[in-house]
Design an enzyme around this catalytic site. Structure first.
Site, PDB file in Angstrom:
ATOM      1  N   SER A 237       0.846  -1.188   0.000  1.00  0.00           N
ATOM      2  CA  SER A 237       0.000   0.000   0.000  1.00  0.00           C
ATOM      3  C   SER A 237       0.881   1.236   0.000  1.00  0.00           C
ATOM      4  CB  SER A 237      -0.895   0.001   1.244  1.00  0.00           C
ATOM      5  OG  SER A 237      -0.099   0.297   2.376  1.00  0.00           O
ATOM      6  N   LYS A 238       0.234   2.387  -0.003  1.00  0.00           N
ATOM      7  CA  LYS A 238       0.957   3.659  -0.065  1.00  0.00           C
ATOM      8  C   LYS A 238       2.019   3.796   1.027  1.00  0.00           C
ATOM      9  CE  LYS A 238      -2.458   6.735  -1.946  1.00  0.00           C
ATOM     10  NZ  LYS A 238      -3.465   7.634  -1.489  1.00  0.00           N
ATOM     11  N   ARG A 239       1.761   3.173   2.153  1.00  0.00           N
ATOM     12  CA  ARG A 239       2.726   3.244   3.254  1.00  0.00           C
ATOM     13  C   ARG A 239       4.107   2.781   2.824  1.00  0.00           C
ATOM     14  NH1 ARG A 239       2.322  -0.500   6.754  1.00  0.00           N
ATOM     15  NH2 ARG A 239       0.712  -1.719   5.729  1.00  0.00           N
ATOM     16  N   HIS A 240       4.145   1.866   1.845  1.00  0.00           N
ATOM     17  CA  HIS A 240       5.433   1.301   1.438  1.00  0.00           C
ATOM     18  C   HIS A 240       6.161   2.154   0.404  1.00  0.00           C
ATOM     19  CE1 HIS A 240       3.059  -2.258   2.808  1.00  0.00           C
ATOM     20  NE2 HIS A 240       4.157  -2.425   3.504  1.00  0.00           N
ATOM     21  N   GLY A 241       5.609   3.311   0.069  1.00  0.00           N
ATOM     22  CA  GLY A 241       6.253   4.155  -0.941  1.00  0.00           C
ATOM     23  C   GLY A 241       5.355   4.258  -2.157  1.00  0.00           C
TER      24      GLY A 241
END
Ligand code: GLU
Length: 469
Positions: A237-241
């Site tokens: 998800s976005k958390r990972h970049g």
């Protein structure tokens, strides 16, 4: 039989890497078999679907080169067809109207939860005769007995008892059809032979198969792709970049690097890491996709990007580099040939953004010296070699890398200095930093006027240092 695959995104956001991988695998499978690849926009969720998202999906696919042969087809343009099928199911008793109020459905759900059972509709309206004019939904009459089974091309045999499935809503009270119905109608009408999609849909497949069967339509084959995890093991998800394909473009990745990266997410061919698109088409098979989830690894993507920057035709790199120069406010037509710049820098950048940054000096004077480089190289001892270089460059007529290199060598010989004692101060003077391609190509591409101007500036810097020493 001609293979027909499709990519069926819901336009509720950008094209993310998971979607792009699904599209890639479907595209490869179609290309491999000389079949067709269809693009279908599943925009029935009117509240969440946007035109910008459709554009972002099309843009991402175009950038990656995933050309579709048919479409884009929009589901919102096909409501009449869906309603025709729903009406047929109603007429044949394979669907029924339901007017259960929300409170009743809520109570059913709560009761199921309390007894730790899966919430499912109890079929209350199956035998009731509901006025078509009164508010209602339409439910599919799921078979009560037997099992649904299919041989997933990735997962193998999948089997589920019909009792586990409830009578799903196929038309909402506002008259709009639901996902499981529209997908079946479209996959049938569009002649899809192989449904390749994310495994988040695997629970929908048995329901869809029952609708296919009710309509007496041939079943496609199904392949459910394992999910993509971030480096911490949770769903990407976005958390990972960056997860948006276009963000990778903006960050200076090459489409071929991202494609090569994506194809290895869940698929392999021995221990080969590098695949050209032709090789992917030749070697890919959906049956070789792993069952297990795969993890996203940004370092590997960077490695691939660097590889393709190094190995690709500089003309190709220059074309992709140009907009990144533009973002820095540089018009690459005003200055040295960008193809030569790309060739000179190909070993030095992991991304095109980086390449643009380290190439700006070819087109405009740097703002200030890199402090460490200047302190180390623009010292009083560098004054004489720089002055001598300036003189010789000012008199130089043939502005070729080779001639310029010879000139630096000559000056070093005259002053009885090692080549580096001349070339390095010269480099810092011309580039503003200690790192650049060879001094020959650097001087050549920066051009005479800018070289002289920048050497003057370096000499001033040295003079100031001498004055304050
Ligand atoms: N529209 C669905 C999604 O974006 C995909 C449906 C399918 O591939 O069957 O998740």
């Amino acid at each position: 039989m001609t293979i027909r695959t499709r990519f069926a995104p819901s336009p509720t956001g950008y094209l993310h890497v998971g979607g792009a991988r699904t599209a890639l695998f479907s595209w490869l499978f179609a290309r491999k078999h000389g079949g067709a690849f269809v693009l279908r926009i599943e925009d029935t969720d009117l509240e969440r679907s946007t035109a910008e998202s459709v554009n972002a999906i099309l843009e991402g696919m175009t950038w990656l080169g995933l050309e579709y042969d048919e479409g884009p087809f929009y589901q919102t343009k096909r409501f009449d067809r869906y309603n025709e099928v729903i009406d047929q199911l109603l007429e044949r008793g394979l669907a029924y109207r339901c007017d259960c109020p929300r409170e009743r459905l809520d109570a059913l759900r709560e009761a199921a939860m309390a007894s730790k059972q899966k919430p499912r509709y109890d079929g209350h309206c199956r035998g009731r005769d509901i006025d078509p004019e009164a508010p209602h939904v339409v439910r599919f009459r799921n078979p009560e007995q037997g099992t649904v089974a299919f041989d997933d091309l990735v997962r193998g045999r999948v089997e589920i008892a019909n009792q586990e499935l409830d009578d799903l809503i196929i038309r909402r009270s506002d008259g709009s059809p639901t996902y499981n119905l529209t997908v079946v109608v479209d996959d049938h009408d569009m002649g899809i032979t192989d449904v390749i999609r994310g495994d988040d849909h695997i629970n929908n497949t048995p329901r869809q198969i029952n609708i296919f069967k009710a309509m007496e339509w041939d079943l496609p084959r199904f392949a459910h792709l394992p999910m993509i995890l971030g480096d911490d093991g949770s769903r990407l998800s976005k958390r990972h970049g960056a997860v948006s394909v276009m963000q990778y473009m903006e960050e200076g990745y090459l489409p071929e690097a991202l494609l090569n990266y994506l194809v290895r997410l869940g698929w392999s061919h021995g221990d080969q890491e590098l695949f050209s698109v032709e090789e992917m088409i030749r070697l890919f098979d959906v049956e070789d996709v792993n069952k297990a989830a795969s993890s996203f690894n940004t370092e590997k993507l960077q490695w691939l990007n660097q590889h393709y920057i190094k190995e690709s035709d500089p003309l190709h790199i220059a074309r992709l580099l140009s907009p990144h120069m533009g973002r820095l406010g540089i018009d690459p037509t005003q200055g040295p040939d960008l193809v030569k710049v790309a060739e000179a820098q190909r070993e030095r950048a992991k991304t095109l953004v980086e390449m643009a940054q380290i190439s700006a000096f070819f087109y405009r004077d740097y703002e200030q010296f890199d402090e460490t480089a200047a302190r180390k190289n623009l010292r009083p001892v560098a004054r004489q070699p720089l002055e001598r270089m300036r003189e010789r460059l000012a008199a130089q007529e043939t502005w070729s890398g080779e001639a310029l290199h010879a000139l630096v060598q000559e000056v070093a010989d005259e002053l009885e200095l090692k080549m580096g004692k001349v070339a390095q101060p010269l480099r810092v003077a011309v580039v503003g930093r200690a790192a650049s391609p060879g001094i020959d190509v650097t001087l050549e591409l920066v051009g005479k006027a800018a070289c002289l101007r920048r050497i003057d500036r370096a000499l001033e810097y040295i003079a100031e240092r001498e004055a304050t020493a």
